[in-house]
Design a protein around this motif. Sequence first.
Motif, PDB file in Angstrom:
ATOM      1  N   ARG A 370       2.643 -16.637   0.483  1.00  0.00           N
ATOM      2  CA  ARG A 370       1.814 -15.538   1.071  1.00  0.00           C
ATOM      3  C   ARG A 370       2.672 -14.207   0.658  1.00  0.00           C
ATOM      4  N   ASP A 371       3.882 -14.163   0.920  1.00  0.00           N
ATOM      5  CA  ASP A 371       4.509 -12.729   0.760  1.00  0.00           C
ATOM      6  C   ASP A 371       4.304 -12.135  -0.714  1.00  0.00           C
ATOM      7  N   LEU A 372       4.556 -13.240  -1.753  1.00  0.00           N
ATOM      8  CA  LEU A 372       4.368 -12.928  -3.005  1.00  0.00           C
ATOM      9  C   LEU A 372       2.941 -12.783  -3.351  1.00  0.00           C
ATOM     10  N   ILE A 373       2.189 -13.068  -2.865  1.00  0.00           N
ATOM     11  CA  ILE A 373       0.799 -12.982  -3.113  1.00  0.00           C
ATOM     12  C   ILE A 373       0.308 -11.486  -2.564  1.00  0.00           C
ATOM     13  N   VAL A 374       0.958 -11.206  -1.452  1.00  0.00           N
ATOM     14  CA  VAL A 374       0.632  -9.684  -0.781  1.00  0.00           C
ATOM     15  C   VAL A 374       1.493  -8.779  -1.763  1.00  0.00           C
ATOM     16  N   PHE A 375       2.343  -9.048  -2.207  1.00  0.00           N
ATOM     17  CA  PHE A 375       3.171  -7.949  -3.136  1.00  0.00           C
ATOM     18  C   PHE A 375       2.392  -7.798  -4.389  1.00  0.00           C
ATOM     19  N   LEU A 376       1.902  -8.907  -4.939  1.00  0.00           N
ATOM     20  CA  LEU A 376       1.147  -8.884  -6.380  1.00  0.00           C
ATOM     21  C   LEU A 376      -0.110  -8.272  -6.006  1.00  0.00           C
ATOM     22  N   ALA A 377      -0.993  -8.368  -4.917  1.00  0.00           N
ATOM     23  CA  ALA A 377      -2.101  -7.617  -4.620  1.00  0.00           C
ATOM     24  C   ALA A 377      -1.734  -6.127  -4.666  1.00  0.00           C
ATOM     25  N   PHE A 378      -0.664  -5.896  -3.815  1.00  0.00           N
ATOM     26  CA  PHE A 378      -0.382  -4.468  -3.580  1.00  0.00           C
ATOM     27  C   PHE A 378      -0.124  -3.778  -5.139  1.00  0.00           C
ATOM     28  N   CYS A 379       0.778  -4.440  -5.819  1.00  0.00           N
ATOM     29  CA  CYS A 379       0.950  -3.993  -7.158  1.00  0.00           C
ATOM     30  C   CYS A 379      -0.201  -3.860  -8.120  1.00  0.00           C
ATOM     31  N   ALA A 380      -1.376  -4.560  -8.049  1.00  0.00           N
ATOM     32  CA  ALA A 380      -2.602  -4.545  -8.550  1.00  0.00           C
ATOM     33  C   ALA A 380      -3.257  -3.596  -8.276  1.00  0.00           C
TER      34      ALA A 380
END
Length: 522
Positions: A370-380
């Motif tokens: 979950r935390d990695l997905i949230v980070f990747l979404a923020f970066c996108a």
Amino acid sequence: MHIVETLLILVAACIGFALLARHARLPYAVVLVLGGMVLAFIPGAPRVELDPEIALTFFLPPLLQASALRTDWRAFTGNIRPILFLAVGAVLFSALCVAAAAILLIPWLPFTAALALGAIVAPPDAVAAAAVLGRLRLPKRIVTVLEGESLINDAAALVLYRFAVAATLAGAISWSEAGVTFVALAIGGAAIGWAIGRGAVFAIRRLDDTLLETAMSFVACFASYFAAEFAHVSGVIAVVATGLVLGRAQHALTARTRRESRAVWEFIVFVLNSLVFILIGLQLNEIMDRMEGYSGWDLAWFAGVLSAVLIASRFAWVFPASITPRLLPALARYGQPGPWSHSTIIAWCGMRGVVSLAAALALPVTFPERDLIVFLAFCAILATLVMQGTTLEWLIRRLGVEEKRRPGMSVEEAAARTLIAHASLREMERRAEDVLAGAIAQDLLPEYRDRVRLLDGINQGAIAAERASRLEHRLHALRAGRARLLRHREEDGLEEELMVRLTEELDLEELRLRRLLGAEHG
């Protein structure tokens, strides 16, 4: 810090960043996100968490309805093919491309979790593009397609997102069930939105009060969203349908209601948009706190590749989709294909926004990575806003897509004004024939005939120059009248209520004259 104080500070910061964006000639969405990131790391600054439920239920409905209210229904239906190709086709295609790339980069990530990531970052946010598009004169088709896409793409992405999350937690997914459910959710949401929109129109026409009518438009906005969500259909589609119904009924409202409600909606949209983007930036420290288990190089690699795939996937979809009507002429009647430069601009308008971040934050705590997905979404979101948002205006000018402002009044506007003038003249001539009450109408006839004469010859240079000169004279006379009114209030006294009414009339006349002068001078 108390929530009211925090909110006021954020609104003040939004105003400051908006001014900075204006002077720097940058999209204010980009400046707000970057400014929020800076504020997030100021020592002692309060930590503001974006509740995903608040983001989706408080911010999304009014922003969607505001877009729907100003949508040109005829242009929307005339370009329904490219709009659906983007709002549904491009969203699904981008989600699958991001999911495939995520699986290659992060092999331990389940496919359904990777698909959830794809659904999170797939829908572009037209709000960021609007900050640039509003300053430029683009072909109407591009604006219509982008605005139409923004009305529908969130619904497509959120349906896919919910299925991917449910499948991840349950361990299975049915594509046929997902397709049928999407159609059912869309139809159900549209039906509820239409019904509430019609009910709101019925109520508004009988309220006979500008403030109550404006308030009713906001009530309808949230009522359609919550009613649809309660019925387990698409709240996004419901809000869009309600907005379209209310938008088409604007002509039935009073002039005062149309003018004042438009001002209220513009204010609300500015505040909500500004808060949305600055809140996105403020989430950075919260997100980075959870990334201690990953190396900086791995995070940068994952984020860079997935953001590049996200941007490229839109190009990979837009250009073949624009060629389809040429290969299948039967589809051309649902929207004519534009030149490649138009497709390039549409493909580059792929900035992500609050829906993507809210969907990421709404993932269950037990969701894989979950935390990695949230980070990747923020970066996108950050990558598309900064890279595409800051270069969109340059690309538009480079491709020569911006329409040049033509001097004088447009042919379409002149024709419409001529129709109004002729109809008004015929009515005044009819009244002048009245034996008992025609004297006043006879006195007014020269003014109406003069207006028709000027409009009939609008394309002749001398007539246009004469019309502009007359407008200038009227504007100077109006200013003299306002100055005399102010002196009268200071010298002899004047009731404030009367002063407000007279000033409002003068303001409206000045706005009308300035608009006409703008059409004359280009």
